[in-house]
Write a protein that holds these residues in place. Structure first.
Motif, short mmCIF file in Angstrom:
data_model
loop_
_atom_site.label_atom_id
_atom_site.label_comp_id
_atom_site.label_asym_id
_atom_site.label_seq_id
_atom_site.Cartn_x
_atom_site.Cartn_y
_atom_site.Cartn_z
N ALA A 39 0.83 -1.21 0.00
CA ALA A 39 0.00 0.00 0.00
C ALA A 39 0.86 1.25 0.00
N GLU A 40 1.94 1.24 0.78
CA GLU A 40 2.84 2.39 0.82
C GLU A 40 3.55 2.57 -0.52
N ALA A 41 3.97 1.47 -1.13
CA ALA A 41 4.66 1.55 -2.43
C ALA A 41 3.73 2.06 -3.51
N LEU A 42 2.48 1.63 -3.50
CA LEU A 42 1.53 2.05 -4.54
C LEU A 42 1.17 3.53 -4.44
N LYS A 43 1.38 4.15 -3.29
CA LYS A 43 1.12 5.59 -3.16
C LYS A 43 2.06 6.41 -4.03
N HIS A 44 3.23 5.86 -4.34
CA HIS A 44 4.24 6.60 -5.09
C HIS A 44 4.18 6.36 -6.59
N VAL A 45 3.33 5.48 -7.05
CA VAL A 45 3.25 5.15 -8.48
C VAL A 45 2.82 6.34 -9.32
N PRO A 46 1.77 7.10 -8.98
CA PRO A 46 1.38 8.24 -9.83
C PRO A 46 2.48 9.28 -10.00
N VAL A 47 3.18 9.59 -8.92
CA VAL A 47 4.26 10.58 -9.01
C VAL A 47 5.39 10.06 -9.89
N ALA A 48 5.73 8.79 -9.74
CA ALA A 48 6.80 8.20 -10.54
C ALA A 48 6.43 8.19 -12.03
N MET A 49 5.19 7.86 -12.33
CA MET A 49 4.78 7.82 -13.74
C MET A 49 4.74 9.22 -14.34
N LEU A 50 4.23 10.18 -13.60
CA LEU A 50 4.19 11.55 -14.10
C LEU A 50 5.61 12.09 -14.32
N THR A 51 6.50 11.77 -13.42
CA THR A 51 7.89 12.19 -13.56
C THR A 51 8.53 11.57 -14.80
N ALA A 52 8.25 10.30 -15.03
CA ALA A 52 8.82 9.61 -16.19
C ALA A 52 8.31 10.18 -17.51
N ILE A 53 7.13 10.76 -17.49
CA ILE A 53 6.57 11.36 -18.71
C ILE A 53 7.06 12.80 -18.88
N VAL A 54 7.07 13.58 -17.81
CA VAL A 54 7.34 15.01 -17.90
C VAL A 54 8.83 15.34 -18.04
N VAL A 55 9.68 14.70 -17.27
CA VAL A 55 11.11 15.07 -17.25
C VAL A 55 11.77 14.97 -18.63
N PRO A 56 11.61 13.86 -19.37
CA PRO A 56 12.23 13.84 -20.70
C PRO A 56 11.70 14.93 -21.64
N ALA A 57 10.42 15.26 -21.51
CA ALA A 57 9.86 16.30 -22.36
C ALA A 57 10.41 17.68 -22.01
N VAL A 58 10.85 17.85 -20.78
CA VAL A 58 11.36 19.15 -20.34
C VAL A 58 12.85 19.31 -20.63
N VAL A 59 13.65 18.29 -20.39
CA VAL A 59 15.10 18.47 -20.45
C VAL A 59 15.73 18.06 -21.78
N PHE A 60 15.02 17.36 -22.64
CA PHE A 60 15.58 16.97 -23.93
C PHE A 60 15.01 17.85 -25.02
N LEU A 61 15.81 18.85 -25.46
CA LEU A 61 15.40 19.80 -26.48
C LEU A 61 16.53 20.00 -27.45
N PRO A 62 16.53 19.65 -28.69
CA PRO A 62 15.59 18.75 -29.35
C PRO A 62 15.74 17.33 -28.82
N VAL A 63 14.93 16.44 -29.37
CA VAL A 63 14.89 15.06 -28.88
C VAL A 63 16.30 14.47 -28.89
N GLY A 64 16.72 13.94 -27.75
CA GLY A 64 18.02 13.30 -27.63
C GLY A 64 19.15 14.21 -27.20
N VAL A 65 18.90 15.50 -27.11
CA VAL A 65 19.93 16.47 -26.70
C VAL A 65 19.55 17.02 -25.33
N LEU A 66 20.36 16.73 -24.33
CA LEU A 66 20.08 17.16 -22.96
C LEU A 66 20.39 18.65 -22.82
N ARG A 67 19.38 19.43 -22.37
CA ARG A 67 19.54 20.88 -22.19
C ARG A 67 19.19 21.25 -20.76
N LEU A 68 20.19 21.45 -19.93
CA LEU A 68 19.98 21.81 -18.53
C LEU A 68 20.46 23.22 -18.24
#
Length: 110
Positions: A39-68
């Motif tokens: 139950a404790e582990a499943l509480k963190h699934v939505p945050v982990a999935m949202l992070t996995a979707i959002v972070v690559p879209a934010v930091v890779f500009l253009p695709v495959g080039v890391l821009r920090l």
């Protein structure tokens, strides 16, 4: 088998596997309590999935080039949105301010 039939069989097979995987949690935990660790582990699934979707879209500009750096308007807008989310605890406010920051930065930076 022709190609179209193979595609349909594959679609139904993947659908059945997905349905079975989701049904298994309902069937296993419908009449009993979920273990506290699970139950404790499943509480963190939505945050982990949202992070996995959002972070690559934010930091890779253009695709495959890391821009920090600060010339990445998506990164700056994401930091603004994160600060607003932490301060306001409102999803709607976070989205509105984050998108406004992104549009403003894109207009200013180019």
């Amino acid at each position: 088998m022709d190609r179209q039939l193979t595609i349909w069989v594959l679609i139904f097979a993947v659908g059945a596997i997905t349905y079975t995987a989701r049904l298994s949690f309902i069937a296993l935990f419908a009449r009993r309590d979920m273990p506290p660790l699970l139950a404790e582990a499943l509480k963190h699934v939505p945050v982990a999935m949202l992070t996995a979707i959002v972070v690559p879209a934010v930091v890779f500009l253009p695709v495959g080039v890391l821009r920090l750096d600060w010339s990445n308007p998506k990164l700056a807008a994401a930091l603004v949105a994160g600060a607003v989310a932490w301060w306001s605890r409102s999803a709607v406010t976070t989205i509105v301010v984050g998108m406004g920051a992104l549009w403003l930065l894109r207009y200013l930076v180019g």
